[in-house]
Design an enzyme around this catalytic site. Structure first.
Site, PDB file in Angstrom:
ATOM      1  N   SER A 121     -15.043   7.984   0.823  1.00 14.57           N
ATOM      2  CA  SER A 121     -14.875   6.543   0.686  1.00 14.57           C
ATOM      3  C   SER A 121     -15.503   5.736   1.814  1.00 14.57           C
ATOM      4  O   SER A 121     -15.914   4.602   1.609  1.00 14.57           O
ATOM      5  CB  SER A 121     -13.383   6.205   0.572  1.00 14.57           C
ATOM      6  OG  SER A 121     -12.657   6.756   1.639  1.00 14.57           O
ATOM      7  N   HIS A 135     -14.293   6.851  -6.051  1.00 17.01           N
ATOM      8  CA  HIS A 135     -15.550   6.103  -5.901  1.00 17.01           C
ATOM      9  C   HIS A 135     -16.689   6.649  -6.753  1.00 17.01           C
ATOM     10  O   HIS A 135     -17.778   6.085  -6.741  1.00 17.01           O
ATOM     11  CB  HIS A 135     -15.968   6.075  -4.431  1.00 17.01           C
ATOM     12  CG  HIS A 135     -15.000   5.321  -3.574  1.00 17.01           C
ATOM     13  ND1 HIS A 135     -15.019   3.948  -3.470  1.00 17.01           N
ATOM     14  CD2 HIS A 135     -13.961   5.743  -2.827  1.00 17.01           C
ATOM     15  CE1 HIS A 135     -14.030   3.567  -2.665  1.00 17.01           C
ATOM     16  NE2 HIS A 135     -13.376   4.635  -2.271  1.00 17.01           N
ATOM     17  N   LYS A 138     -11.187   0.450  -8.873  1.00 14.16           N
ATOM     18  CA  LYS A 138     -12.478   0.221  -8.224  1.00 14.16           C
ATOM     19  C   LYS A 138     -13.510  -0.165  -9.283  1.00 14.16           C
ATOM     20  O   LYS A 138     -13.500  -1.288  -9.752  1.00 14.16           O
ATOM     21  CB  LYS A 138     -12.822   1.416  -7.350  1.00 14.16           C
ATOM     22  CG  LYS A 138     -11.933   1.326  -6.101  1.00 14.16           C
ATOM     23  CD  LYS A 138     -11.764   2.537  -5.285  1.00 14.16           C
ATOM     24  CE  LYS A 138     -10.721   2.215  -4.208  1.00 14.16           C
ATOM     25  NZ  LYS A 138     -10.185   3.392  -3.554  1.00 14.16           N
TER      26      LYS A 138
END
Ligand SMILES: *Cc1c(COP(=O)(O)O)cnc(C)c1O
Length: 397
Positions: free
Chosen positions: A180, A208, A239
């Site tokens: 990350s 991610h 995200k």
């Protein structure tokens, strides 16, 4: 007062440049956003595809609030389960190519709820030293023996397994798919080999990578061609997918087991209908607008190359997370503040989020940034970059 120690702790944080304060933004996470009383170019959102501001995603959340209410008002196992929850789980399993998936309220909870259900005292975990805090906390909660290995050092991971596996009941390798704060990827094929050789489970936190890497945004494991060798695919909806919530995708028995044994699943209220519907709509947009992923990578390449061409310490990579080395926490903060004055907002990342003396600007790009936005950010970052200590001031003719 009994809490006077808090003031001393805070003073310590201020002295070391580690105190954090909340900033307040107005409006959806988009390339241009209102911060305090001015507009800034946002260069540190994890909303990689711009889906939290997508009309179809917003519409789905609004409709779900009208049809199903604003809260599930009970855990999934009591009365909080709806077809929305089940359909989203099926779609997440399809994205990851697994039999099933289990939804959690957040990605943090998915990790905290899953690891202690898998391992406990008498078991071992091998954990990359740069893994996300929620994986580390999951290990603590599991009260299991955790062996951290140096970042992406699969040789050490294998040696640790060879040394400790036979005495343990179960073993688990834990890694981020995309790291990350660094934006690099785990070598999943090699980790899968070691896991297989030592009868060990492999769990990948792809917060991610999901919606970002691989065909259709399936994630890091698909991108690396090893999706079928991962036992637990963890992801977040918060995200790239523009909503909120976490999930574990895996086999049918594994998901059934987690619904019974994961305390974060059993004892927490089911995710709210609007956020579940938003995530489902985001998955549909992922399929109907494939150009978003393409645009994201185009902007990430432009940013990475532009910063490298400007002579900044930026590693190569394939993801929209681009760290720029700054060193000391104070230096990273000064750089961030200079950039903010220029109207570009980038978060400085300091310990304990990253190791000491590796403070950095963590630049992230979004599919909805224009090429001109990226150009503007590169120029501002270059102009505000601290001079290396040995560089003479201005060259005098
Ligand atoms: C953000 C993040 C999480 C936590 O996900 P949330 O949905 O924000 O709680 C877990 N793991 C990694 C690697 C992350 O970056």
């Amino acid at each position: 007062m009994a809490t006077d120690w808090v003031n001393r702790e805070l003073a310590g944080l201020h002295e070391t440049g580690l105190h954090r304060r909340l900033r307040t933004f107005q409006g959806p996470p988009a390339p241009r956003i209102q911060l305090d009383d001015r507009e800034v170019l946002l260069m540190c959102s994890n909303g990689y595809l711009g889906l939290a501001a997508h009309p179809r995603v917003i519409q789905a959340a609004q409709q779900a609030a009208a049809d199903w209410g604003t809260s599930s008002a009970a855990s999934r196992l009591i009365s909080g389960n709806t077809p929305l929850h089940r359909n989203l789980e099926k779609e997440l399993a399809r994205l990851k190519g697994t039999e099933d998936a289990v939804l959690f309220a957040t990605g943090y909870q998915a990790n905290l709820g899953t690891i202690p259900a898998l391992v406990g005292p008498g078991d071992i975990v091998l954990s990359d030293q740069l893994n996300h805090a929620s994986l580390i906390d999951g290990c603590r909660l599991a009260r299991t023996r955790t062996h951290p290995y140096p970042h992406n050092d699969t040789t050490t991971a294998a040696a640790l397994l060879a040394e400790h596996r036979t005495r343990a009941r179960r073993a688990l390798i834990l890694t981020d798919g995309v790291f990350s704060m660094d934006g690099d990827q785990a070598p999943l094929a090699t980790l899968a080999d070691h896991a297989q050789n030592h009868d060990t489970m492999l769990m990948v936190d792809d917060a991610h990578g999901t919606g970002v890497l691989g065909p259709g945004g399936a994630g890091t494991a698909t991108h690396q061609g090893v999706a079928d060798r991962i036992d637990l695919h963890m992801g977040t909806l918060s995200k790239a997918l523009g909503a909120e919530g976490g999930f574990i995708a895996g086999s049918t028995p594994l998901c059934d087991y987690l619904r019974n044994r994961s305390r974060a699943f059993v004892y927490s209220t089911a995710p709210a209908p609007p956020t579940v519907a938003a995530a489902h709509a985001a998955l549909q947009v992922l399929q109907s607008e494939p150009h978003r992923i393409h645009d994201l990578h185009d902007r990430a390449n432009q940013m990475r190359r532009g910063l490298q061409d400007a002579g900044l310490a930026v590693p190569d990579g394939e993801t929209p997370i681009i760290p720029i080395h700054a060193g000391k926490a104070h230096d990273a903060m000064a750089w961030m503040q200079a950039l903010e004055k220029r109207g570009v907002f980038v978060a400085a990342i300091r310990p304990p989020t990253v190791p000491p003396d590796t403070s950095r600007l963590r630049v992230t790009v979004m599919a909805t940034h224009t090429r001109a936005d990226i150009e503007e950010a590169i120029t501002a970052i270059q102009d505000t970059a601290p001079r290396p200590p040995n560089t003479p001031p201005e060259a005098t003719p």
